[in-house]
Scaffold this motif. Sequence first.
Motif, PDB file in Angstrom:
ATOM      1  N   ASP A 133       0.871  -1.177   0.000  1.00 54.74           N
ATOM      2  CA  ASP A 133       0.000   0.000   0.000  1.00 54.74           C
ATOM      3  C   ASP A 133       0.911   1.231   0.000  1.00 54.74           C
ATOM      4  OD1 ASP A 133      -1.856   1.984   0.324  1.00 54.74           O
ATOM      5  OD2 ASP A 133      -2.819   1.095   2.096  1.00 54.74           O
ATOM      6  N   LEU A 134       1.452   1.541  -1.179  1.00 52.93           N
ATOM      7  CA  LEU A 134       2.465   2.582  -1.286  1.00 52.93           C
ATOM      8  C   LEU A 134       1.912   3.981  -1.064  1.00 52.93           C
ATOM      9  CD1 LEU A 134       4.546   1.212  -4.290  1.00 52.93           C
ATOM     10  CD2 LEU A 134       4.901   0.857  -1.843  1.00 52.93           C
ATOM     11  N   GLU A 135       0.670   4.221  -1.437  1.00 56.50           N
ATOM     12  CA  GLU A 135       0.068   5.545  -1.217  1.00 56.50           C
ATOM     13  C   GLU A 135      -0.057   5.834   0.279  1.00 56.50           C
ATOM     14  OE1 GLU A 135      -0.483   7.823  -3.503  1.00 56.50           O
ATOM     15  OE2 GLU A 135      -0.054   6.534  -5.217  1.00 56.50           O
ATOM     16  N   THR A 136      -0.503   4.845   1.045  1.00 56.96           N
ATOM     17  CA  THR A 136      -0.608   5.019   2.493  1.00 56.96           C
ATOM     18  C   THR A 136       0.787   5.142   3.105  1.00 56.96           C
ATOM     19  OG1 THR A 136      -2.686   3.795   2.544  1.00 56.96           O
ATOM     20  CG2 THR A 136      -1.502   3.991   4.640  1.00 56.96           C
ATOM     21  N   ALA A 137       1.733   4.369   2.604  1.00 59.41           N
ATOM     22  CA  ALA A 137       3.113   4.458   3.092  1.00 59.41           C
ATOM     23  C   ALA A 137       3.652   5.868   2.887  1.00 59.41           C
ATOM     24  CB  ALA A 137       3.999   3.440   2.377  1.00 59.41           C
ATOM     25  N   LEU A 138       3.401   6.435   1.720  1.00 54.12           N
ATOM     26  CA  LEU A 138       3.868   7.797   1.440  1.00 54.12           C
ATOM     27  C   LEU A 138       3.195   8.796   2.369  1.00 54.12           C
ATOM     28  CD1 LEU A 138       5.571   9.719  -0.266  1.00 54.12           C
ATOM     29  CD2 LEU A 138       3.701   9.760  -1.944  1.00 54.12           C
ATOM     30  N   LYS A 139       1.901   8.616   2.619  1.00 52.21           N
ATOM     31  CA  LYS A 139       1.165   9.513   3.522  1.00 52.21           C
ATOM     32  C   LYS A 139       1.804   9.497   4.916  1.00 52.21           C
ATOM     33  CE  LYS A 139      -2.431   8.431   5.884  1.00 52.21           C
ATOM     34  NZ  LYS A 139      -3.493   8.031   6.664  1.00 52.21           N
ATOM     35  N   TYR A 140       2.095   8.298   5.444  1.00 54.60           N
ATOM     36  CA  TYR A 140       2.716   8.191   6.764  1.00 54.60           C
ATOM     37  C   TYR A 140       4.145   8.732   6.769  1.00 54.60           C
ATOM     38  CZ  TYR A 140      -1.012   5.445   8.977  1.00 54.60           C
ATOM     39  OH  TYR A 140      -2.190   5.027   9.521  1.00 54.60           O
ATOM     40  N   ALA A 141       4.881   8.500   5.699  1.00 54.24           N
ATOM     41  CA  ALA A 141       6.270   8.997   5.629  1.00 54.24           C
ATOM     42  C   ALA A 141       6.276  10.530   5.625  1.00 54.24           C
ATOM     43  CB  ALA A 141       6.968   8.448   4.394  1.00 54.24           C
ATOM     44  N   GLU A 142       5.362  11.133   4.867  1.00 52.88           N
ATOM     45  CA  GLU A 142       5.276  12.595   4.851  1.00 52.88           C
ATOM     46  C   GLU A 142       4.816  13.138   6.198  1.00 52.88           C
ATOM     47  OE1 GLU A 142       2.910  13.097   1.293  1.00 52.88           O
ATOM     48  OE2 GLU A 142       4.734  13.377   0.067  1.00 52.88           O
ATOM     49  N   TRP A 161      17.184  10.694   6.623  1.00 49.02           N
ATOM     50  CA  TRP A 161      16.665   9.366   6.322  1.00 49.02           C
ATOM     51  C   TRP A 161      15.234   9.440   5.796  1.00 49.02           C
ATOM     52  CZ3 TRP A 161      12.895   5.882   7.132  1.00 49.02           C
ATOM     53  CH2 TRP A 161      13.169   4.591   6.670  1.00 49.02           C
ATOM     54  N   ILE A 162      14.386  10.240   6.439  1.00 43.37           N
ATOM     55  CA  ILE A 162      12.981  10.277   6.025  1.00 43.37           C
ATOM     56  C   ILE A 162      12.838  10.929   4.642  1.00 43.37           C
ATOM     57  CG2 ILE A 162      12.245  12.449   7.138  1.00 43.37           C
ATOM     58  CD1 ILE A 162      10.221   9.185   7.036  1.00 43.37           C
ATOM     59  N   ARG A 163      13.670  11.935   4.329  1.00 45.65           N
ATOM     60  CA  ARG A 163      13.629  12.520   2.977  1.00 45.65           C
ATOM     61  C   ARG A 163      14.007  11.470   1.929  1.00 45.65           C
ATOM     62  NH1 ARG A 163      16.170  16.853   5.467  1.00 45.65           N
ATOM     63  NH2 ARG A 163      18.176  16.231   4.563  1.00 45.65           N
ATOM     64  N   SER A 164      15.028  10.691   2.240  1.00 43.29           N
ATOM     65  CA  SER A 164      15.455   9.625   1.333  1.00 43.29           C
ATOM     66  C   SER A 164      14.350   8.579   1.170  1.00 43.29           C
ATOM     67  CB  SER A 164      16.733   8.984   1.871  1.00 43.29           C
ATOM     68  OG  SER A 164      17.100   7.882   1.109  1.00 43.29           O
ATOM     69  N   TYR A 165      13.696   8.247   2.272  1.00 43.42           N
ATOM     70  CA  TYR A 165      12.622   7.261   2.242  1.00 43.42           C
ATOM     71  C   TYR A 165      11.446   7.766   1.391  1.00 43.42           C
ATOM     72  CZ  TYR A 165       9.191   3.838   3.947  1.00 43.42           C
ATOM     73  OH  TYR A 165       8.236   2.859   4.036  1.00 43.42           O
ATOM     74  N   ILE A 166      11.076   9.028   1.549  1.00 36.23           N
ATOM     75  CA  ILE A 166       9.987   9.613   0.758  1.00 36.23           C
ATOM     76  C   ILE A 166      10.345   9.570  -0.725  1.00 36.23           C
ATOM     77  CG2 ILE A 166       8.809  11.797   0.216  1.00 36.23           C
ATOM     78  CD1 ILE A 166       8.834  12.348   3.280  1.00 36.23           C
ATOM     79  N   PHE A 167      11.579   9.922  -1.056  1.00 33.49           N
ATOM     80  CA  PHE A 167      12.037   9.864  -2.447  1.00 33.49           C
ATOM     81  C   PHE A 167      11.909   8.443  -2.995  1.00 33.49           C
ATOM     82  CE2 PHE A 167      15.384   9.069  -5.566  1.00 33.49           C
ATOM     83  CZ  PHE A 167      15.092  10.038  -6.516  1.00 33.49           C
ATOM     84  N   SER A 168      12.335   7.470  -2.196  1.00 36.44           N
ATOM     85  CA  SER A 168      12.270   6.066  -2.598  1.00 36.44           C
ATOM     86  C   SER A 168      10.823   5.621  -2.833  1.00 36.44           C
ATOM     87  CB  SER A 168      12.933   5.198  -1.529  1.00 36.44           C
ATOM     88  OG  SER A 168      12.817   3.841  -1.824  1.00 36.44           O
ATOM     89  N   LYS A 170       8.223   7.552  -3.604  1.00 36.07           N
ATOM     90  CA  LYS A 170       7.706   8.213  -4.805  1.00 36.07           C
ATOM     91  C   LYS A 170       8.222   7.519  -6.067  1.00 36.07           C
ATOM     92  CE  LYS A 170       6.838  12.787  -2.874  1.00 36.07           C
ATOM     93  NZ  LYS A 170       7.244  14.197  -2.837  1.00 36.07           N
ATOM     94  N   LYS A 171       9.465   7.097  -6.039  1.00 32.68           N
ATOM     95  CA  LYS A 171      10.024   6.388  -7.187  1.00 32.68           C
ATOM     96  C   LYS A 171       9.318   5.043  -7.382  1.00 32.68           C
ATOM     97  CE  LYS A 171      14.266   5.002  -9.321  1.00 32.68           C
ATOM     98  NZ  LYS A 171      15.117   5.807 -10.115  1.00 32.68           N
ATOM     99  N   ARG A 172       9.055   4.321  -6.281  1.00 28.12           N
ATOM    100  CA  ARG A 172       8.335   3.041  -6.391  1.00 28.12           C
ATOM    101  C   ARG A 172       6.934   3.246  -6.952  1.00 28.12           C
ATOM    102  NH1 ARG A 172       7.885  -1.061  -1.826  1.00 28.12           N
ATOM    103  NH2 ARG A 172       7.036  -2.188  -3.607  1.00 28.12           N
ATOM    104  N   ILE A 173       6.255   4.296  -6.512  1.00 32.38           N
ATOM    105  CA  ILE A 173       4.911   4.587  -7.010  1.00 32.38           C
ATOM    106  C   ILE A 173       4.972   4.872  -8.506  1.00 32.38           C
ATOM    107  CG2 ILE A 173       3.020   6.283  -6.938  1.00 32.38           C
ATOM    108  CD1 ILE A 173       3.571   6.427  -3.848  1.00 32.38           C
ATOM    109  N   SER A 174       5.932   5.676  -8.915  1.00 39.33           N
ATOM    110  CA  SER A 174       6.116   5.989 -10.334  1.00 39.33           C
ATOM    111  C   SER A 174       6.429   4.724 -11.136  1.00 39.33           C
ATOM    112  CB  SER A 174       7.247   7.005 -10.478  1.00 39.33           C
ATOM    113  OG  SER A 174       7.558   7.213 -11.814  1.00 39.33           O
ATOM    114  N   ASN A 175       7.310   3.881 -10.604  1.00 37.84           N
ATOM    115  CA  ASN A 175       7.657   2.633 -11.287  1.00 37.84           C
ATOM    116  C   ASN A 175       6.458   1.703 -11.399  1.00 37.84           C
ATOM    117  OD1 ASN A 175      10.275   3.419 -11.734  1.00 37.84           O
ATOM    118  ND2 ASN A 175      11.138   2.225 -10.063  1.00 37.84           N
ATOM    119  N   ASN A 176       5.610   1.681 -10.386  1.00 34.49           N
ATOM    120  CA  ASN A 176       4.415   0.839 -10.450  1.00 34.49           C
ATOM    121  C   ASN A 176       3.465   1.324 -11.547  1.00 34.49           C
ATOM    122  OD1 ASN A 176       5.241  -0.900  -8.497  1.00 34.49           O
ATOM    123  ND2 ASN A 176       3.770  -0.267  -6.959  1.00 34.49           N
TER     124      ASN A 176
END
Length: 186
Positions: A133-142, A161-168, A170-176
Amino acid sequence: TTTDVKMSCSVYFKGNETPSYSFVLQDTLYFNSNIYCDSVQMYDLIPNYLVKEAAAYIAEKAVPYFIPCWKRENRILYTNHTSKMKEAIAFSKANNWKEAGEKWKEAYAIEKNEKNKSLIANNLAIASEMQDDLETALKYAEESKELLGKSKGKNEEENSWIRSYIFSLKKRISNNLLLNKQLSVD
């Protein structure tokens, strides 16, 4: 003697007549030869193993242009000595991310300290990501980043670390999204 090997690749999504994207990869073959001739004759003189080596190298470099492409990622889970956090970590170690997430939600609801709340939100992001659930993951990371920004004290390591995680994420969401296009999935 050297000769250049180029590979041009165009990627077409199912049902499209025009390529979605294209790329060119190049390698150079080196071999000993005292014979000078045109490229057609040269191909007959190049040992097959050199051609195979160049092809393998170029193919290896082409893999990241296609989704899915496997890449190992590291994630950092926060823990403390409370019973809910210990239970959540135990569930995560057992690969039961749904239960781990439930325990972290309970811990998040009662946490007052903004930094600790931020770190628990990070764990909730990871639990969501592990359940795809990458959208929810991004919401919690932000949310984790926002809470960390509000907390007192220096949080440079956590912020990085959290900025890097958010970037990662977003990239996974884009790749999906790209993968869905490649597979013609809506």
